[in-house]
Design a protein around this motif. Sequence first.
Motif, PDB file in Angstrom:
ATOM      1  N   UNK A  28     -11.918  23.145   2.806  1.00 30.68           N
ATOM      2  CA  UNK A  28     -12.402  21.845   3.264  1.00 30.68           C
ATOM      3  C   UNK A  28     -13.884  21.816   3.580  1.00 30.68           C
ATOM      4  N   UNK A  29     -14.463  22.944   3.992  1.00 31.26           N
ATOM      5  CA  UNK A  29     -15.840  22.971   4.469  1.00 31.26           C
ATOM      6  C   UNK A  29     -16.781  23.420   3.357  1.00 31.26           C
ATOM      7  N   UNK A  30     -18.088  23.236   3.590  1.00 29.69           N
ATOM      8  CA  UNK A  30     -19.086  23.645   2.597  1.00 29.69           C
ATOM      9  C   UNK A  30     -19.882  24.866   3.032  1.00 29.69           C
ATOM     10  N   UNK A  31     -19.852  25.205   4.334  1.00 31.39           N
ATOM     11  CA  UNK A  31     -20.553  26.390   4.836  1.00 31.39           C
ATOM     12  C   UNK A  31     -19.669  27.113   5.842  1.00 31.39           C
ATOM     13  N   UNK A  32     -19.686  28.450   5.781  1.00 31.41           N
ATOM     14  CA  UNK A  32     -18.894  29.271   6.701  1.00 31.41           C
ATOM     15  C   UNK A  32     -19.818  30.167   7.508  1.00 31.41           C
ATOM     16  N   UNK A 231      -7.198  22.976  11.956  1.00 31.74           N
ATOM     17  CA  UNK A 231      -6.983  22.632  10.550  1.00 31.74           C
ATOM     18  C   UNK A 231      -6.670  21.149  10.367  1.00 31.74           C
ATOM     19  N   UNK A 232      -5.763  20.618  11.173  1.00 31.72           N
ATOM     20  CA  UNK A 232      -5.416  19.201  11.003  1.00 31.72           C
ATOM     21  C   UNK A 232      -6.612  18.307  11.314  1.00 31.72           C
ATOM     22  N   UNK A 233      -7.448  18.714  12.297  1.00 39.42           N
ATOM     23  CA  UNK A 233      -8.650  17.921  12.567  1.00 39.42           C
ATOM     24  C   UNK A 233      -9.605  17.967  11.379  1.00 39.42           C
ATOM     25  N   UNK A 234      -9.808  19.145  10.808  1.00 44.46           N
ATOM     26  CA  UNK A 234     -10.695  19.270   9.652  1.00 44.46           C
ATOM     27  C   UNK A 234     -10.206  18.408   8.493  1.00 44.46           C
ATOM     28  N   UNK A 238     -12.536  15.301   7.073  1.00 44.32           N
ATOM     29  CA  UNK A 238     -13.013  15.234   5.688  1.00 44.32           C
ATOM     30  C   UNK A 238     -12.453  14.006   4.979  1.00 44.32           C
ATOM     31  N   UNK A 239     -11.213  13.652   5.285  1.00 46.46           N
ATOM     32  CA  UNK A 239     -10.630  12.449   4.684  1.00 46.46           C
ATOM     33  C   UNK A 239     -11.401  11.196   5.085  1.00 46.46           C
ATOM     34  N   UNK A 240     -11.727  11.084   6.376  1.00 48.72           N
ATOM     35  CA  UNK A 240     -12.457   9.900   6.856  1.00 48.72           C
ATOM     36  C   UNK A 240     -13.895   9.870   6.343  1.00 48.72           C
TER      37      UNK A 240
END
Length: 253
Positions: A28-32, A231-234, A238-240
Amino acid sequence: MYAIDINCDLGETPGNQPNQIDEALLDLVSSANIACGFHAGDAMRMEITIAAALKRGVAIGAHPGLDDKANFGRIPHPISPREAYQLVLYQMGALSGFVQVAGGKMQHVKLHGALYNMVAQDRLLSEAVVQAIVDFNPALKLYALAGSTTVDVAKEHGLRVVQEGFADRRYESDGTLVSRQDPMALITDRIEAVQQSILMVKKQGVQSIDKIWVSRDIETICIHGDGEHALSFAQDLTTHLLKENIFISAPIV
C-alpha cells in the motif's frame, strides 16, 4: 490530480519469520522506513523487510532511533550532538549493508520517535544528524518534520529534504507534534485521520489542537505500522486518497 508519498515505519519486530502485516503494508505504501536494530528490529528483520520492499518496488530508508528497545525509542533522554552523529551513522551503515547485498539502493533516512522530535527542535542535534548523512551519502534524502529546524539545516547543507506530516498525530500551534505523553497526541478516530491527511495534501497544512491553521509544505505522510489496526487504517487511507484523485508515489527528485 495530486501526488503524495506515503511512508511507513516497518521492520520493528524481531526474528526470522515473515511479518504478514509488514508485507501487506508494503503493498500500500510508497516508502518504507526500516528499523535498524536500536529502538526495534534486528539483523534478521532488516534482511527480510528489505527483500519484501525490493520485491514491491517500495523506496527503502533507514529508520535510526535511540538505543532503547525497552521504551521503543519513544522516551527522550539527553544526548550530545556527537552521540546523535554516531547513532545515525551506525544505523545507516547497518541497513545500507543489507540493502547493498540484496542488490537494492537506500533512498532516504527518517529518524524514529524521541530522536526525531529532539532533533526537530534542536539546531545542534539537527546539524549533527545532517552531517552524518552528508558524510555517509549526500545523495540520500532526509525525511523531516515539515517546517522544523531539521528542514532548515538540511537545506543549508544542500541535502534533499522531504517534509513530512503525520496522519495519526495531533499538532501544536507552532507545528510541532503533541508529545506522546499527552493523551491528545494520537488521533484514534479513523475519519479524522483520513481527513487530516487529505487536508495535508490539498491545503498544505494542518489544524492544531487549539484550532490554529499551520501552513506546511508536506511532501510525505507517515502512517505507523505498529498499531493494532495499522493495516485496515492504511487500506482506508489509500482508498480515500485515490477517491480524492491523490496519487501515491515516492519522491523522485
